[in-house]
Structures are given as C-alpha cells and as structure tokens.
Design an enzyme around this catalytic site. Sequence first.
Site, PDB file in Angstrom:
ATOM      1  N   SER A 148       0.838  -1.205   0.000  1.00 38.81           N
ATOM      2  CA  SER A 148       0.000   0.000   0.000  1.00 38.81           C
ATOM      3  C   SER A 148       0.871   1.252   0.000  1.00 38.81           C
ATOM      4  CB  SER A 148      -0.969   0.014   1.181  1.00 38.81           C
ATOM      5  OG  SER A 148      -0.294   0.106   2.383  1.00 38.81           O
ATOM      6  N   ASP A 198       6.093   2.856   6.757  1.00 45.51           N
ATOM      7  CA  ASP A 198       6.033   2.264   5.405  1.00 45.51           C
ATOM      8  C   ASP A 198       6.217   3.327   4.324  1.00 45.51           C
ATOM      9  OD1 ASP A 198       5.488  -0.027   6.771  1.00 45.51           O
ATOM     10  OD2 ASP A 198       3.751  -0.607   5.561  1.00 45.51           O
TER      11      ASP A 198
HETATM   12  N1  LIG Z   1      -0.562  -2.421  -7.071  1.00 40.26           N
HETATM   13  C1  LIG Z   1      -1.665  -1.977  -6.449  1.00 40.26           C
HETATM   14  N2  LIG Z   1      -2.742  -1.594  -7.165  1.00 40.26           N
HETATM   15  C2  LIG Z   1      -3.842  -1.129  -6.547  1.00 40.26           C
HETATM   16  N3  LIG Z   1      -3.990  -1.036  -5.214  1.00 40.26           N
HETATM   17  C3  LIG Z   1      -2.955  -1.417  -4.452  1.00 40.26           C
HETATM   18  C4  LIG Z   1      -1.746  -1.910  -5.025  1.00 40.26           C
HETATM   19  N4  LIG Z   1      -0.915  -2.215  -4.025  1.00 40.26           N
HETATM   20  C5  LIG Z   1      -1.563  -1.935  -2.874  1.00 40.26           C
HETATM   21  N5  LIG Z   1      -2.788  -1.448  -3.122  1.00 40.26           N
HETATM   22  C6  LIG Z   1      -3.775  -0.972  -2.123  1.00 40.26           C
HETATM   23  O1  LIG Z   1      -3.176  -1.149  -0.838  1.00 40.26           O
HETATM   24  C7  LIG Z   1      -3.969  -1.965   0.015  1.00 40.26           C
HETATM   25  C8  LIG Z   1      -3.078  -2.987   0.732  1.00 40.26           C
HETATM   26  O2  LIG Z   1      -2.737  -2.517   1.969  1.00 40.26           O
HETATM   27  P1  LIG Z   1      -2.273  -3.480   3.161  1.00 40.26           P
HETATM   28  O3  LIG Z   1      -3.365  -4.388   3.522  1.00 40.26           O
HETATM   29  O4  LIG Z   1      -1.668  -2.630   4.175  1.00 40.26           O
HETATM   30  O5  LIG Z   1      -1.148  -4.339   2.505  1.00 40.26           O
HETATM   31  P2  LIG Z   1       0.427  -4.202   2.592  1.00 40.26           P
HETATM   32  O6  LIG Z   1       0.821  -4.738   3.914  1.00 40.26           O
HETATM   33  O7  LIG Z   1       0.907  -5.021   1.450  1.00 40.26           O
HETATM   34  O8  LIG Z   1       0.740  -2.739   2.456  1.00 40.26           O
HETATM   35  C9  LIG Z   1      -4.919  -2.708  -0.921  1.00 40.26           C
HETATM   36  O9  LIG Z   1      -6.151  -2.883  -0.256  1.00 40.26           O
HETATM   37  C10 LIG Z   1      -5.053  -1.800  -2.125  1.00 40.26           C
HETATM   38  O10 LIG Z   1      -6.143  -0.936  -1.966  1.00 40.26           O
HETATM   39  C1  LIG Z   2       1.781  -3.398  12.731  1.00 37.71           C
HETATM   40  C2  LIG Z   2       2.532  -2.217  12.195  1.00 37.71           C
HETATM   41  O1  LIG Z   2       3.520  -1.820  13.134  1.00 37.71           O
HETATM   42  C3  LIG Z   2       3.286  -2.575  10.934  1.00 37.71           C
HETATM   43  C4  LIG Z   2       2.405  -2.966   9.813  1.00 37.71           C
HETATM   44  O2  LIG Z   2       3.172  -3.435   8.788  1.00 37.71           O
HETATM   45  P1  LIG Z   2       2.567  -3.969   7.420  1.00 37.71           P
HETATM   46  O3  LIG Z   2       1.842  -2.839   6.770  1.00 37.71           O
HETATM   47  O4  LIG Z   2       1.700  -5.092   7.741  1.00 37.71           O
HETATM   48  O5  LIG Z   2       3.812  -4.293   6.733  1.00 37.71           O
HETATM   49  C5  LIG Z   2       1.545  -1.071  11.975  1.00 37.71           C
HETATM   50  C6  LIG Z   2       2.199   0.272  11.681  1.00 37.71           C
HETATM   51  O6  LIG Z   2       3.382   0.486  11.931  1.00 37.71           O
HETATM   52  O7  LIG Z   2       1.447   1.152  11.204  1.00 37.71           O
END
Ligand SMILES: Nc1ncnc2c1ncn2[C@@H]1O[C@H](COP(=O)(O)OP(=O)(O)O)[C@@H](O)[C@H]1O
Ligand SMILES: C[C@@](O)(CCOP(=O)(O)O)CC(=O)O
Length: 379
Positions: A148, A198
């Site tokens: 994300s 992140d």
């Molecule tokens: N390549 C992509 N295209 C569209 N949306 C994306 C993409 N990568 C991530 N996202 C968005 O980011 C969100 C993922 O967030 P999250 O659950 O925190 O996963 P991560 O831990 O991989 O960051 C998805 O729900 C989507 O909306």
């Molecule tokens: C659990 C946490 O410490 C890390 C989350 O990492 P990830 O998006 O799941 O990679 C939440 C945060 O730092 O916002």
Amino acid sequence: MNFSVSAPGKVILHGEHSVVFGKTAIAVSLGLRTTAYLKETSNTFININLPSVLVKESVQLHHINTEILSYKSYIEHPQSIPHEEHLIKTEIFVKNTFPNFDNFSGKQKNALIAIFYVFFGVFGGKEIRGFEISFVSDLTIGAGTGSSASFAVCLAAALLRFAKGSNESIINFEEKQLISQWAYNCERIMHGTPSGIDNTTATFGSLVVFCRGQKPNLLDLKLNLRILLVDTQVSRQTQVLAQKVRGLMGRNPEAVDCVMTAMDHIAKSALKILQNQSSNCEGDVDAQYQNLAELWNMNHCLLASIGVSHPALESVRTSADKFGLACKLTGAGGGGYAIVLVPRTANQKVIDDLTKELADKGFKVIDTALGGPGVQYYV
Ligand SMILES: Nc1ncnc2c1ncn2[C@@H]1O[C@H](COP(=O)(O)OP(=O)(O)O)[C@@H](O)[C@H]1O
Ligand SMILES: C[C@@](O)(CCOP(=O)(O)O)CC(=O)O
C-alpha cells in the site's frame, strides 16, 4: 507528458507493533517494487488501470472537472488537508461515479478512493487534461511488504509531477518529503492510524530508523543482508492485527509495555550491528550474524507472545530452525511474510534444501537482498 515512477516495498526488520506505541523500528527497502505509468492524452476521459486488484475504469473528464472545482488544492501542504472531510467528500464522489462500487472488494475500493483523494487534493480548483494511469507491482498485496505504501508513493509522485509539469529526473529531499506526506494520507485511508514507517521507507529507500513523533532517521547503509522472503499466502489485515494488539495493551498495560520495551532494545541492538557491518566490518562477522540471528528469534517470540503469529509462520520457523537459520515474521503478522536471515557464509545447499522444504509446504520463497533506492522517476 509520459513517464513512469517506481517505489520499493519494505520489510520491517524490527519494531512492528511496538512502533505504534512509540518504540524504535527499523525498516529496509526491498528489491520488489511498484511502478506507475502516467501518459497524458487528448481523450475526453481518464483511464485507471490497476491489474493487481482487477480494476480497469474510465471516467469522463467533464464529470471530474465539474467536481474538481469544488475542491481546494493542498498540493504543497498535504499535512493541512482536512483529512476526514476531504475523505468523505471523495468517497461520495467515487460511489456516485462507479455504479457497481458497492460490489467492489475492499482492496478495489481503497485503491480508487486513494487515487481520487490525492487527485482532488493536488488538482483541486483547476480543470485537468485527459490521462491514463496504470500501476504494476511485484509485491503481494496485503502481506506485510508495504504494497500500500509503495502504491501510495507512486500515486503521489506521479500526480505531483503531472500537476507541476516537471521533467527533472532527480527527486530532491524536499520533494521526497512532500511525496511521503501525501502517501501517509493514503496510508491513513488504508490503515486508520499508520505509524508512517512504510511510506517513509518506500519514499527514501535503504534503511529507515523510525520512532513515532520524531523525524525519521534515514541511514544510507551499505547493507549486505540476504534474506529468504517467505510468503505464507495467508492473507491478513494490518488494521485488524493492530487493533488486536491495542486491545491486549488496554487489558494488560504493564505486561505488554514490558514486551514493547524489550522489542525496542532488540531494534537498537540490531541497528548497532548493522551500522558496524556497514561501516568497517570490525570484529568477527560470523559472531555478528549469530548475534543478529538471536535478536531475530527473540523478536519473533515476543511478537508471538502478543498474539500476532500464525500456524503458517510457526511452520516456516520450524523449517528454518531445522537448517540452523533465524526467522521472524515481518509486518503486522497473522500470516503474510516471514524473513529468514541468510548469513554471508551460508552453504548454498542448505539454502536450496530449506527453500525446497518451504515450497513443499506450499509457501512461496524469494531469495533477495535488502536495501536499494526509494522513489525514482523514469522518462
Ligand atoms: N498495485 C496496487 N494496485 C492497486 N492497489 C494497491 C496496489 N498495491 C496496494 N494497493 C492498495 O493497498 C492496500 C493494501 O494494503 P495493506 O493491507 O496494508 O497491505 P500491505 O501490507 O501489502 O501494504 C490494498 O487494499 C489496495 O487498496
Ligand atoms: C503493525 C505495524 O507496526 C506494521 C504494519 O506493517 P505492514 O503494513 O503489515 O507491513 C503497523 C504500523 O506500523 O502502522
């Protein structure tokens, strides 16, 4: 204009969860990246292509240009945007624009809302031209490797460049800060209360030492760290796990705070070893790897103690341990990825055998290096 921009995913080496409570975290950029492609067109619509979440949509330009005039631009001041108000207004627009919006998955909804959130925040009050934007990613979504944030950094970097009409290929520090702040606002849409680690890592790359409320410490270390990135293929939601830990903290504040403090010590000790390895490799390198390995194992067990491991993650650890290697979950836990530390002197046969065993258990393994550049434009 026709350009692309890419940003890395990340792994958290130490400090997941404890970072939310003000402790130190260390995150490192990954070789796996998201790339956004933006092309200006003479069409009367904008095209959005998100193959990772199966979205391909067109929106009429006049529909957007009617809406956009009711927004104010926060292009240089994303931190001043009235977040909730702007988000609600964007959500209403997105719902009215896509008739099948209610049938979209959470991933699709979040991605579209984030796109229009940044779009209206950057271009507010000014009519725009037709364009196409697509996002392609090496990262698994929702697995803890910062998909994300790398998506949000590419989104912000692409729209800022389009708005400013700039063609500089180098991104200076101030521009990176602006990109990171916009990406942080997107992370708030995805995660509620993100720590900011992140988006900072996806923007600046290399190694980021992060402590909530403080300026991130960006260390351009010459990391020579090899890991196995193991995808358990168990999907989880960061927000749900973060809430679970918050609940545990609320019920057992003293005990959980001790666990978080121990995690803080681990992060700081690991950082010292990494800095030493990067600067002059003083001392016994094998002993340093052993020390890092101990810290990884301890950190994992502390995370398990606050309820964020998963049987699949424990299964990865059992295999790694069988081959004498340290392993921890990375990110929110509850599934997602584990990381196995590969010492510089590791026997390749051991790594191959472990990789095979993990693949036989149904996990996906990527052998990769850590570090590498943050956000980058390509023309
Ligand atoms: N390549 C992509 N295209 C569209 N949306 C994306 C993409 N990568 C991530 N996202 C968005 O980011 C969100 C993922 O967030 P999250 O659950 O925190 O996963 P991560 O831990 O991989 O960051 C998805 O729900 C989507 O909306
Ligand atoms: C659990 C946490 O410490 C890390 C989350 O990492 P990830 O998006 O799941 O990679 C939440 C945060 O730092 O916002």
